[in-house]
Write a protein that holds these residues in place. Structure first.
Motif, PDB file in Angstrom:
ATOM      1  N   TYR A  18      71.868  -7.849  24.165  1.00 12.93           N
ATOM      2  CA  TYR A  18      70.594  -7.202  24.483  1.00 12.93           C
ATOM      3  C   TYR A  18      69.550  -8.240  24.900  1.00 12.93           C
ATOM      4  CZ  TYR A  18      66.535  -4.139  23.416  1.00 12.93           C
ATOM      5  OH  TYR A  18      65.379  -3.399  23.449  1.00 12.93           O
ATOM      6  N   LEU A  19      69.440  -9.304  24.106  1.00 14.74           N
ATOM      7  CA  LEU A  19      68.506 -10.379  24.439  1.00 14.74           C
ATOM      8  C   LEU A  19      68.904 -11.085  25.736  1.00 14.74           C
ATOM      9  CD1 LEU A  19      67.522 -12.345  21.187  1.00 14.74           C
ATOM     10  CD2 LEU A  19      65.999 -11.196  22.794  1.00 14.74           C
ATOM     11  N   GLY A  20      70.210 -11.278  25.905  1.00  9.20           N
ATOM     12  CA  GLY A  20      70.688 -11.936  27.111  1.00  9.20           C
ATOM     13  C   GLY A  20      70.364 -11.155  28.364  1.00  9.20           C
ATOM     14  N   ALA A  21      70.510  -9.835  28.304  1.00 11.15           N
ATOM     15  CA  ALA A  21      70.196  -8.987  29.456  1.00 11.15           C
ATOM     16  C   ALA A  21      68.716  -9.035  29.786  1.00 11.15           C
ATOM     17  CB  ALA A  21      70.633  -7.553  29.172  1.00 11.15           C
ATOM     18  N   LEU A  22      67.876  -8.979  28.763  1.00  9.45           N
ATOM     19  CA  LEU A  22      66.429  -9.023  28.991  1.00  9.45           C
ATOM     20  C   LEU A  22      65.999 -10.400  29.494  1.00  9.45           C
ATOM     21  CD1 LEU A  22      65.229  -6.934  25.942  1.00  9.45           C
ATOM     22  CD2 LEU A  22      64.919  -6.340  28.342  1.00  9.45           C
ATOM     23  N   ALA A  23      66.653 -11.444  29.000  1.00 12.54           N
ATOM     24  CA  ALA A  23      66.343 -12.796  29.480  1.00 12.54           C
ATOM     25  C   ALA A  23      66.741 -12.937  30.945  1.00 12.54           C
ATOM     26  CB  ALA A  23      67.070 -13.832  28.629  1.00 12.54           C
ATOM     27  N   SER A  24      67.907 -12.416  31.305  1.00 11.24           N
ATOM     28  CA  SER A  24      68.367 -12.474  32.690  1.00 11.24           C
ATOM     29  C   SER A  24      67.436 -11.687  33.600  1.00 11.24           C
ATOM     30  CB  SER A  24      69.788 -11.914  32.777  1.00 11.24           C
ATOM     31  OG  SER A  24      70.225 -11.851  34.130  1.00 11.24           O
ATOM     32  N   LEU A  25      67.030 -10.516  33.156  1.00 10.51           N
ATOM     33  CA  LEU A  25      66.112  -9.689  33.935  1.00 10.51           C
ATOM     34  C   LEU A  25      64.771 -10.391  34.096  1.00 10.51           C
ATOM     35  CD1 LEU A  25      66.070  -6.880  35.258  1.00 10.51           C
ATOM     36  CD2 LEU A  25      65.208  -5.953  33.097  1.00 10.51           C
ATOM     37  N   SER A  26      64.297 -11.018  33.027  1.00 11.31           N
ATOM     38  CA  SER A  26      63.023 -11.742  33.077  1.00 11.31           C
ATOM     39  C   SER A  26      63.128 -12.949  34.011  1.00 11.31           C
ATOM     40  CB  SER A  26      62.633 -12.217  31.673  1.00 11.31           C
ATOM     41  OG  SER A  26      62.482 -11.129  30.792  1.00 11.31           O
ATOM     42  N   HIS A  27      64.268 -13.626  33.966  1.00 11.98           N
ATOM     43  CA  HIS A  27      64.470 -14.802  34.819  1.00 11.98           C
ATOM     44  C   HIS A  27      64.392 -14.423  36.295  1.00 11.98           C
ATOM     45  CE1 HIS A  27      65.866 -18.802  35.830  1.00 11.98           C
ATOM     46  NE2 HIS A  27      66.825 -18.293  36.591  1.00 11.98           N
ATOM     47  N   ARG A  28      64.874 -13.237  36.625  1.00 11.14           N
ATOM     48  CA  ARG A  28      64.861 -12.780  38.013  1.00 11.14           C
ATOM     49  C   ARG A  28      63.494 -12.263  38.454  1.00 11.14           C
ATOM     50  NH1 ARG A  28      67.174  -8.568  39.443  1.00 11.14           N
ATOM     51  NH2 ARG A  28      68.059  -7.659  37.545  1.00 11.14           N
ATOM     52  N   LEU A  29      62.807 -11.546  37.545  1.00  6.23           N
ATOM     53  CA  LEU A  29      61.590 -10.834  37.943  1.00  6.23           C
ATOM     54  C   LEU A  29      60.293 -11.521  37.524  1.00  6.23           C
ATOM     55  CD1 LEU A  29      62.675  -7.153  37.172  1.00  6.23           C
ATOM     56  CD2 LEU A  29      62.817  -8.399  39.330  1.00  6.23           C
ATOM     57  N   LEU A  30      60.370 -12.374  36.517  1.00  6.52           N
ATOM     58  CA  LEU A  30      59.161 -13.047  36.022  1.00  6.52           C
ATOM     59  C   LEU A  30      59.344 -14.553  36.169  1.00  6.52           C
ATOM     60  CD1 LEU A  30      58.432 -11.067  32.719  1.00  6.52           C
ATOM     61  CD2 LEU A  30      57.328 -10.758  34.926  1.00  6.52           C
ATOM     62  N   SER A  31      59.064 -15.064  37.311  1.00  9.36           N
ATOM     63  CA  SER A  31      59.293 -16.483  37.571  1.00  9.36           C
ATOM     64  C   SER A  31      58.439 -17.383  36.684  1.00  9.36           C
ATOM     65  CB  SER A  31      59.018 -16.801  39.044  1.00  9.36           C
ATOM     66  OG  SER A  31      57.690 -16.443  39.396  1.00  9.36           O
ATOM     67  N   SER A  32      57.297 -16.857  36.221  1.00  4.64           N
ATOM     68  CA  SER A  32      56.392 -17.666  35.414  1.00  4.64           C
ATOM     69  C   SER A  32      56.723 -17.599  33.923  1.00  4.64           C
ATOM     70  CB  SER A  32      54.940 -17.214  35.623  1.00  4.64           C
ATOM     71  OG  SER A  32      54.783 -15.855  35.226  1.00  4.64           O
ATOM     72  N   GLN A  33      57.653 -16.704  33.525  1.00  3.66           N
ATOM     73  CA  GLN A  33      57.973 -16.532  32.115  1.00  3.66           C
ATOM     74  C   GLN A  33      58.910 -17.633  31.634  1.00  3.66           C
ATOM     75  OE1 GLN A  33      56.862 -14.148  29.823  1.00  3.66           O
ATOM     76  NE2 GLN A  33      57.889 -15.513  28.385  1.00  3.66           N
TER      77      GLN A  33
END
Length: 268
Positions: free
Chosen positions: A138-153
């Motif tokens: 679950y965390l891995g999926a959200l991290a991957s999604l954040s990595h793609r969509l939130l470049s500043s995160q």
């Protein structure tokens, strides 16, 4: 309606359905604002009303004043809200807002509680209403999604490790479908909710109107924890609450062990 259900079902589950109304200023806080319910809340209401008595803890001990403005109920306080995250307003098309809120909530938990696995697990169970999910996945999926969509995160080491494991276990096509669904699922679970951390260290979510200092309480005859706010000599009903690891039945076992004290609440 509340009085009828109180008598006919011997239950106060309906008050879990209330939120502080801004449209009807004279409406008692324990009475639902039917104009703002919506279909999703109607399903939730039906589930609450139909909850069997054996899951509600002690029998209801309540009455409504003759002027129908005050609900007098009995129960006990189990904790107070000490830290509060930002409110999340869900828009299906705006997954970025969901991710930003998710990371803001997670940062609050890390700042107050730490970044240990159990704290992160409690946080995740709170954001997804205690659904049975694989925490690392679950965390891995959200991290991957954040990595793609939130470049500043910034992705911390725990998230990075989960993301690497997740990427190794999944194919690109599978990831695209799962991440799309998980983003919507998380956003819907967090809709109109705020993350909180209690004075006793509990992690949970509650209705969007909660404030620091509000009480997390058990009301006899109510199947869910509720948030009450002191107002003069009485209280107002803020909404329902979820605390990881503590439901009504667990709290009532604490009452039997002498951890809490029964009191009367005049709710207006």
């Amino acid at each position: 309606v509340v009085e009828y259900l109180l008598i006919s079902t011997n239950s106060l589950n309906l008050i879990c359905f209330t939120t502080v109304s801004t449209k009807i200023p004279d409406l008692p806080s324990w009475v639902p604002d039917w104009e703002s319910t919506g279909n999703w809340n109607t399903v939730r209401l039906e589930a609450l009303v139909e909850t069997p008595q054996k899951f509600q803890g002690r029998k209801v001990d309540a009455s409504i004043s003759t002027d129908e403005k005050t609900l007098t109920a009995h129960g006990f306080c189990i904790d107070r809200i000490d830290h509060l995250g930002r409110l999340h307003t869900f828009h299906r098309e705006n997954i970025i807002e969901t991710l930003q809120t998710f990371h803001a909530w997670r940062t609050l938990v890390i700042d107050v509680k730490g970044n240990e696995r159990e704290d992160q697990a409690a946080f995740l169970r709170s954001t997804c209403c205690d659904n049975d999910l694989d925490i690392s996945y679950y965390l891995g999926a959200l991290a991957s999604l954040s990595h793609r969509l939130l470049s500043s995160q910034l992705i911390d080491e725990r998230l990075k490790a989960c993301m690497v494991e997740y990427l190794q276990q999944t194919e690109q096509e599978e990831r695209e479908v799962y991440e799309s669904l998980i983003g919507i699922f998380v956003g819907a679970s967090m809709v109109n909710r705020s993350l909180f951390i209690t004075k006793g260290g509990g992690i949970g979510t509650a209705a969007n109107a909660v404030e620091i200092g509000d009480k997390i309480c058990v009301i006899f005859g109510c199947a869910r924890l509720v948030v009450l706010r002191a107002k003069g000599a009485a209280y107002i009903m803020v909404g329902d609450a979820y605390i990881d690891g503590i439901g009504v039945m667990e709290a009532e076992r604490g009452l039997e062990e002498g951890k809490y004290v029964v009191e009367k609440f005049d709710i207006r």
